[in-house]
Scaffold this active site. Structure first.
Site, short mmCIF file in Angstrom:
data_model
loop_
_atom_site.label_atom_id
_atom_site.label_comp_id
_atom_site.label_asym_id
_atom_site.label_seq_id
_atom_site.Cartn_x
_atom_site.Cartn_y
_atom_site.Cartn_z
N VAL A 1 -32.28 2.70 -4.08
CA VAL A 1 -33.66 2.43 -4.51
C VAL A 1 -34.67 3.26 -3.72
CG1 VAL A 1 -33.08 0.08 -5.21
CG2 VAL A 1 -33.92 0.48 -2.89
N HIS B 1 -30.67 -0.13 -9.72
CA HIS B 1 -31.24 -1.24 -8.95
C HIS B 1 -32.75 -1.12 -8.77
CE1 HIS B 1 -27.09 -2.28 -6.99
NE2 HIS B 1 -27.09 -2.36 -8.31
N CYS C 1 -52.00 -8.55 -8.43
CA CYS C 1 -52.19 -8.16 -9.83
C CYS C 1 -53.60 -8.55 -10.24
CB CYS C 1 -51.16 -8.86 -10.72
SG CYS C 1 -51.40 -8.56 -12.48
N CYS D 1 -53.63 -11.24 -13.48
CA CYS D 1 -53.35 -12.67 -13.36
C CYS D 1 -53.56 -13.21 -11.95
CB CYS D 1 -51.92 -12.97 -13.82
SG CYS D 1 -50.63 -12.35 -12.70
N THR E 1 -20.10 5.50 -2.36
CA THR E 1 -20.10 4.09 -2.74
C THR E 1 -18.71 3.51 -2.57
OG1 THR E 1 -20.46 2.52 -4.54
CG2 THR E 1 -19.80 4.74 -5.17
N SER E 2 -18.66 2.27 -2.14
CA SER E 2 -17.38 1.60 -1.91
C SER E 2 -16.77 1.06 -3.19
CB SER E 2 -17.57 0.45 -0.91
OG SER E 2 -18.51 -0.49 -1.42
N ASN F 1 -16.28 10.28 -0.42
CA ASN F 1 -16.76 9.18 0.41
C ASN F 1 -16.29 9.40 1.85
OD1 ASN F 1 -18.28 6.61 0.03
ND2 ASN F 1 -16.50 5.73 1.05
N ALA G 1 -20.85 13.86 1.67
CA ALA G 1 -21.27 14.47 0.41
C ALA G 1 -22.11 15.71 0.66
CB ALA G 1 -22.06 13.46 -0.43
#
Length: 252
Positions: free
Chosen positions: A103, A119, A144, A147, A185-186, A210, A228
């Site tokens: 993210v 995600h 916001c 609202c 990633t696992s 990995n 990587a």
């Protein structure tokens, strides 16, 4: 690194490539993984106490401060050679999709455009109360305007479902691809962990990169242990640099 000639040939011939990335590629940029971030100031809290709707409803200030800290860490980090190599692969492949569980926004900053963030993205916000339009957000004050509700990070929290459209798009791409990469990633968090299997069942070549062994390793067509940021640039360079000669090309 010495890559098998058949792997290089398969990449050159591939029309559709899908890459799935996890926290490992961001860790190479010095960015703590989700659970590693539970240190120092935040060590007394469990992830479940900072990343659920219940936690936000109970203490929005605490959760917002933690995510503000994480955003700051993400902005300090820089995309690494692995991020940039994936952006280059996107340019070379006829059809390419990068699916990430991260993210932090580093892939976009690294140049990736065909990007699916399963995600969410820590740098975006949503209205916690009513999902109001984003043009009504007061980001500075976390409210916001429409609202009066609190703004939450636009990420998937514990107990929440992944966006249906996103997981369907990722699944469809995996089932149609010629080559599937699993990077950093696992492969233990579902439904993302099922994407490589769907790709393989559909006839795709599965490549894992990995730092540590994972359950996917023995099942992948090719598995490389390492960073990587070191492996991907070399693999992309050998595959798509017309001036590069792979030393085993003439042996197969």
């Amino acid at each position: 690194m010495d890559f098998p000639a058949r792997l290089i040939q398969s990449l050159r011939a591939a029309r559709r490539i899908v890459a799935l990335t996890g926290a490992g590629i961001s860790a190479e940029s010095g960015l703590a993984t989700f659970r590693d971030a539970q240190t120092g100031l935040w060590s007394k809290f469990k992830p479940e106490e900072l990343a659920t709707a219940k936690a936000f409803r109970r203490n929005p200030k605490l959760v917002s401060e933690w995510y503000a800290w994480r955003r700051g860490q993400a902005l300090k980090a820089e995309p690494n050679a692995g991020h940039r190599a994936l952006a280059e692969m996107e340019k070379r492949a006829p059809e390419f999709l990068l699916v990430t569980q991260n993210v932090d926004g580093l892939h976009a900053r690294g140049g990736s455009k065909r990007l699916l963030e399963l995600h969410g993205n820590i740098h975006r916000f949503r209205c916690f109360e009513n999902n109001c339009a984003t043009d009504q957000f007061d980001i500075e004050h976390g409210r916001c305007r429409s609202c009066g509700g609190n703004l939450r990070p636009d990420v998937v929290w514990f107990g929440e479902m992944l966006p249906v459209a996103a997981i369907e798009a990722a699944t469809n791409a995996a089932e149609m691809c010629d080559v599937f990469f699993s990077i950093g990633t696992s492969n233990v968090v579902y439904p993302a962990a099922d994407l490589w299997r769907r790709a393989k069942d559909s006839g795709a070549i599965v490549i894992e990169i990995n730092r540590d062994p994972t359950p996917l390793g023995p099942l992948a067509d090719y598995s490389f242990l390492g960073k990587a940021g070191q492996i991907l640039p070399e693999l992309v360079g050998i595959t798509w640099n017309k001036n590069a000669v792979h030393e085993t090309d003439e042996l197969d």
